[in-house]
Design an enzyme around this catalytic site. Sequence first.
Site, PDB file in Angstrom:
ATOM      1  N   ASP A 137      68.989 -62.137  37.677  1.00 45.08           N
ATOM      2  CA  ASP A 137      68.976 -62.034  36.220  1.00 45.08           C
ATOM      3  C   ASP A 137      68.046 -60.920  35.768  1.00 45.08           C
ATOM      4  OD1 ASP A 137      70.740 -64.025  35.731  1.00 45.08           O
ATOM      5  OD2 ASP A 137      69.305 -65.446  34.891  1.00 45.08           O
ATOM      6  N   PRO A 148      55.103 -72.435  16.474  1.00 47.14           N
ATOM      7  CA  PRO A 148      54.912 -70.984  16.290  1.00 47.14           C
ATOM      8  C   PRO A 148      53.480 -70.548  16.609  1.00 47.14           C
ATOM      9  CG  PRO A 148      55.884 -71.999  14.332  1.00 47.14           C
ATOM     10  CD  PRO A 148      55.433 -73.109  15.219  1.00 47.14           C
TER      11      PRO A 148
HETATM   12  N1  4GX Z   1      58.668 -71.867  18.646  1.00 46.09           N
HETATM   13  N2  4GX Z   1      58.986 -74.750  14.959  1.00 46.09           N
HETATM   14  C1  4GX Z   1      57.480 -76.701  15.164  1.00 46.09           C
HETATM   15  C2  4GX Z   1      56.659 -77.847  13.168  1.00 46.09           C
HETATM   16  C3  4GX Z   1      55.367 -77.124  12.948  1.00 46.09           C
HETATM   17  C4  4GX Z   1      55.063 -76.538  11.702  1.00 46.09           C
HETATM   18  C5  4GX Z   1      53.871 -75.886  11.539  1.00 46.09           C
HETATM   19  C6  4GX Z   1      53.294 -76.426  13.772  1.00 46.09           C
HETATM   20  C7  4GX Z   1      52.978 -75.847  12.569  1.00 46.09           C
HETATM   21  C8  4GX Z   1      58.910 -73.075  16.836  1.00 46.09           C
HETATM   22  C9  4GX Z   1      58.872 -71.771  17.367  1.00 46.09           C
HETATM   23  C10 4GX Z   1      59.099 -73.442  15.428  1.00 46.09           C
HETATM   24  C11 4GX Z   1      59.200 -75.056  13.560  1.00 46.09           C
HETATM   25  C12 4GX Z   1      58.651 -75.937  15.764  1.00 46.09           C
HETATM   26  C13 4GX Z   1      58.035 -75.825  12.975  1.00 46.09           C
HETATM   27  N3  4GX Z   1      54.462 -77.049  13.956  1.00 46.09           N
HETATM   28  N4  4GX Z   1      58.716 -73.896  17.851  1.00 46.09           N
HETATM   29  N5  4GX Z   1      57.746 -77.016  13.755  1.00 46.09           N
HETATM   30  N6  4GX Z   1      59.004 -70.619  16.683  1.00 46.09           N
HETATM   31  O1  4GX Z   1      59.370 -72.579  14.647  1.00 46.09           O
HETATM   32  O2  4GX Z   1      58.572 -73.158  18.959  1.00 46.09           O
END
Ligand code: 4GX
Length: 258
Positions: free
Chosen positions: A175, A95
Site C-alpha cells: 500500500d 479533534p
Molecule cells: N477525529 N469528533 C469527538 C466530541 C468532542 C467534541 C469536542 C472533544 C471535544 C473527531 C476527529 C471529531 C467530533 C469526535 C466531536 N470531543 N474525532 N466529538 N476529527 O471530529 O476524531
Amino acid sequence: MSFEIDVITLFPDMLDAITKYGITSRASKNEIFRLHTWNPRHFAKDNYRTVDDSPYGGGPGMVMLAQPLDEAITHARTRQLAEGINETKVIYLSPQGELLNHEKILQLSKLRGMILLCGRYEGIDERIIMRQVDEEISIGNYVISGGELAAMVLIDSIVRQLPGALGSADSASEDSFANNLLEYPQYTRPEIYRGDAVPPILLSGDHAKINRWRLQQSLGKTWLKRPDLLDLKYKQGISKEEEKLLEEFKQTKNFRIN
Ligand code: 4GX
C-alpha cells in the site's frame, strides 16, 4: 488469538458497517478481530436513562456524563482481561488528539486489543479523559458529528494490517504510505476508452519493464501531488535506480495533473 475491540458508543448500530461489508467483514467472519459495543445508556441510573447534561460554566450544547462512561469502560476493561489481554489501551477519538497516520496504525496493530471511546455533543466530562483515557487520536483537522465514524476509520485501517486480514491478492506492505509513495496508475479493459489508450508498455508482457514504469509513475506522481511524502521517502532512503527514474520523469514532462 483475535484482536479484541471494544467500542463505547451511544449509536452501536453504526459500527455494524464494519462487520457487514468488504475486507473487514471477511476478517470478522474469520475471527481475525472481534468487535464488541457498549452503550453508556445501559449504565445510566435515572428513569430517563440520561447520558448527558449541560456544561458547568454555561455555554452551548451538552456534555456526556462521567458515570455511565466510566461504568461502560470498566465493563470493556473486564472483557479485555477475560480475553487474556492484560495491557489494553483506551483511546478517545477527538479533534484534540494526535493526528492519525500510517506509522500510528502500524503501532496500534501490534497490540492485542483496544477500547475506543466515541464522544457525541460537545464531548465528554474531562475527568473521564484524566482517569480512563490512555491516548487521544484525531483522524483529521475537521469536526464530525461524533466519534463513531472516526473509530470506524481507525478500526478499518488497523484490521487491514492484521495477519490474515487481506487476501493473497491484496497486500498491506505494498500500500502507499507503507513506502511513502503514491500508487501507480491502474487501467483495465477496454484498451481504448473514448479515444484514450492504455499505456502500451502495460500490454508488452515485459514485467521487468512494467515494474520500472510503475515505480517511475509512483515516484513522479508523488513528486507532483505530494512533495511532503517525497521528503519522507528521501529520509527513508532513495536508491540510485529510483533517483534515475524520477529525474527521467521530470525531464520528459509527460505529466498531467488530474
Ligand atoms: N477525529 N469528533 C469527538 C466530541 C468532542 C467534541 C469536542 C472533544 C471535544 C473527531 C476527529 C471529531 C467530533 C469526535 C466531536 N470531543 N474525532 N466529538 N476529527 O471530529 O476524531
